[in-house]
Design an enzyme around this catalytic site. Structure first.
Site, PDB file in Angstrom:
ATOM      1  N   GLU A   1       0.803  -1.232   0.000  1.00  0.00           N
ATOM      2  CA  GLU A   1       0.000   0.000   0.000  1.00  0.00           C
ATOM      3  C   GLU A   1       0.837   1.284   0.000  1.00  0.00           C
ATOM      4  O   GLU A   1       0.342   2.361   0.320  1.00  0.00           O
ATOM      5  CB  GLU A   1      -1.001   0.019   1.165  1.00  0.00           C
TER       6      GLU A   1
ATOM      7  N   ARG B   1       2.424  -8.853   4.263  1.00  0.00           N
ATOM      8  CA  ARG B   1       1.533  -8.346   3.207  1.00  0.00           C
ATOM      9  C   ARG B   1       2.401  -7.815   2.069  1.00  0.00           C
ATOM     10  O   ARG B   1       3.067  -6.782   2.199  1.00  0.00           O
ATOM     11  CB  ARG B   1       0.608  -7.257   3.747  1.00  0.00           C
TER      12      ARG B   1
ATOM     13  N   HIS C   1      -1.600   3.784  -1.839  1.00  0.00           N
ATOM     14  CA  HIS C   1      -2.652   4.776  -1.587  1.00  0.00           C
ATOM     15  C   HIS C   1      -2.588   5.906  -2.616  1.00  0.00           C
ATOM     16  O   HIS C   1      -3.596   6.554  -2.901  1.00  0.00           O
ATOM     17  CB  HIS C   1      -2.513   5.347  -0.174  1.00  0.00           C
TER      18      HIS C   1
END
Length: 543
Positions: free
Chosen positions: A27, A77, A115
């Site tokens: 992310e 992740r 993001h």
């Protein structure tokens, strides 16, 4: 120092009694930034070629495993598709995936997009399980290397059926869900009991979860206002049963009726329409908002399960409510009258005419009002008769320029987005100066603005509406009403706000009764379903 901080967090988690931790390597956060050649510009042992750029996560995992021992779960992740220019190449992602799978991680989870990515990854317009194919690619890489570390896939998996299909297709060993468990804490239990049709489905609106988080508010859920408020919003059985009338079967009325009935009251729910849902029935026809069908499905099951007595096609007057102990008025809103000269012209329609009644709309359209409804109408009209890409994954990927990360760094197609031409020429206008859609969701507003730009919608702020005539819509600009300009159009759609429908409440008050107003009948601003449902639940919990 940063590596020590990651390790210390894992140790403290173990000391606190947790079974494991997840290392956030995706992310676009700290670890992810080290991996990308676009953001890691170091010239030391932590930058340069990929073997150096991936050193940070490898070191974190090795030291973490050494500190917590072999019987503590570590999930990593892994960003499998960055969706930003200069993002990781597929061979780099695979190299890191193999390194973390054999270097300390018990499980590898899938991270999708930074993001900063200008591609939606979790919003309601994203197809269900839209990125499971990326995890499936990694699963094949692991299998070829003889690696058995389980892989988890993520993003827009919101029903047991979707999760089961992902696993059956061999995309992953496990699935990850977060928002669906806010929507219904009993998700897993209901699925195990074969009651999936009773699950309160996450509609991926982000309005009360992520939008709250990024504003330092308590996270909750639009479709489940008890989420994260379980100790303060409690549905206790009633000690004294009342006879309650709820007028209006939109989201507020449905919530109030079902919560009150669940607690033990006798509840009668009235609506003049032939079906429940109110404004939700217009929301569900907007391309990319198909999840509202699930919201309506769940609310219908709640009416059935809680024993609410439903009276459709029934418009009630104050006199009809004489025998009730409490009356809840959830009659919603009606369009505000913008009082524009010429608004009675045949080319003028309301958003209700367009979305609910399907009235014909011309090729050139001016939309008055750029709030949430104005944006929805613009998306509806520019989309036309084309199938929603939310229901067509290949078409959706093409529309946003997503490709296999093995073909292009970051998974962004070199050719860019392939957008279906707009069905109509649309101009979206607002009186207020500045950016249109400024009041849309914090995490989703940019998506709506981007979609309209992709569809060549002209967005104009700071206008005065002078009049509507055969030529189209005449506008001027600024406080001095300068530069009068005709916007040629075949249809003008009024989306100029709403006002509460309170005539029933006023009639009741004239009889000396005190009804409870909720939802749009109390406050009409932007048809805020989150606020309406929360108000309804809290009222029904205390009656």
């Amino acid at each position: 120092r940063q590596i020590r901080a990651f390790v210390r967090c894992a140790v403290k988690a173990r000391e606190a009694g947790y079974d494991g931790v997840e290392v956030m390597g995706s992310e676009g956060y700290f670890i992810n930034q080290f991996l990308s050649q676009a953001t890691n510009l170091r010239r030391d042992a932590w930058g340069g070629d990929y073997s150096h750029r991936m050193r940070l996560p490898v070191e974190i995992l090795a030291r973490m495993r050494e500190a917590v021992g072999p019987d503590f779960i570590i999930i990593y992740r892994l960003s499998m598709i960055d969706l930003v220019p200069g993002g990781s190449a597929w061979d780099e992602i695979v190299t890191l995936g193999k390194a973390v799978a054999t270097g300390g991680a018990n499980i590898v989870n899938t991270g999708i997009g930074w993001h900063e990515a200008r591609v939606p990854t979790i919003a309601t317009s994203v197809p269900r399980a839209a990125f499971a194919w990326v995890t499936q690619k990694m699963k094949a890489e692991f299998a070829a290397a003889g690696i058995t570390t389980p892989l988890v896939t993520s993003n827009r998996i919101n029903t047991p059926e979707v999760a089961e299909q992902v696993l059956a297709d061999g995309c992953a060993d496990m699935v990850s869900m977060a928002r669906p468990l806010l929507a219904d804490a009993a998700f897993v239990k209901k699925a195990a009991q074969g009651r999936a049709d009773r699950i309160n489905t996450c509609i991926a609106c982000n309005q009360a979860c992520l939008d709250h988080v990024f504003q330092n508010k308590t996270s909750s859920c639009l479709v489940n206002p008890r989420a994260c408020h379980e100790t303060e919003l409690v549905y206790r059985p009633v000690s004294s049963r009342k006879r309650i009338a709820v007028v209006g079967a939109g989201p507020a009325g449905l919530t109030a009726a079902t919560v009150a009935a669940e607690r033990g009251h006798e509840v009668h729910l009235f609506d003049a329409a032939p079906a429940i849902g109110g404004q939700l029935n217009m929301a569900k026809v907007i391309p990319g908002k198909e999840e509202f069908h699930e919201m309506l499905r769940y609310l219908a099951t709640r009416v059935e399960d809680t024993g609410v007595l439903l009276h459709l096609n029934r418009k009630v007057a104050a006199a009809d409510l004489a025998g009730f102990d409490e009356v809840i008025v959830a009659t919603g809103v009606e369009p505000r009258d913008p009082k524009i000269p010429g608004q009675d012209h045949p080319k003028v329609l309301s958003y209700i005419d367009v979305l609910r009644h399907g009235k014909p709309v011309g090729e050139r359209v001016a939309i008055i009002g750029a709030g949430g409804i104005g944006f929805d109408v613009a998306e509806f009209l520019t989309h036309g008769e084309h199938p929603s890409t939310t229901l067509d994954l290949p078409a959706w990927k093409a529309e946003w320029g997503i490709t296999d990360p093995a073909e292009a760094r970051g998974g962004l197609a070199a050719s860019g987005p392939r957008v279906t031409p707009p069905a109509r020429q649309v101009t979206l206008l607002q009186r207020k100066k500045g950016k249109l859609g400024g009041g849309l969701g914090k995490t989703t507003g940019w998506i709506h603005r981007t979609v309209l730009k992709m569809k060549a919608v002209e967005m104009v702020g700071g206008v005065n509406y002078e009049r509507i005539a055969d030529e189209g819509l005449l506008v001027s600009y600024g406080e001095k009403r300068e530069d009068p300009t005709w916007i040629p159009c075949d249809t003008v759609v009024l989306c100029a706000g709403q006002v509460p429908l309170r005539s029933l409440a006023q009639d009741l008050e004239a009889q000396g009764r005190k009804p409870h107003l909720i939802g749009g009948a109390l406050e009409a601003g932007e048809l805020d379903a989150k606020r309406a449902i929360d108000q309804a639940a809290r009222l029904a919990a205390r009656l």
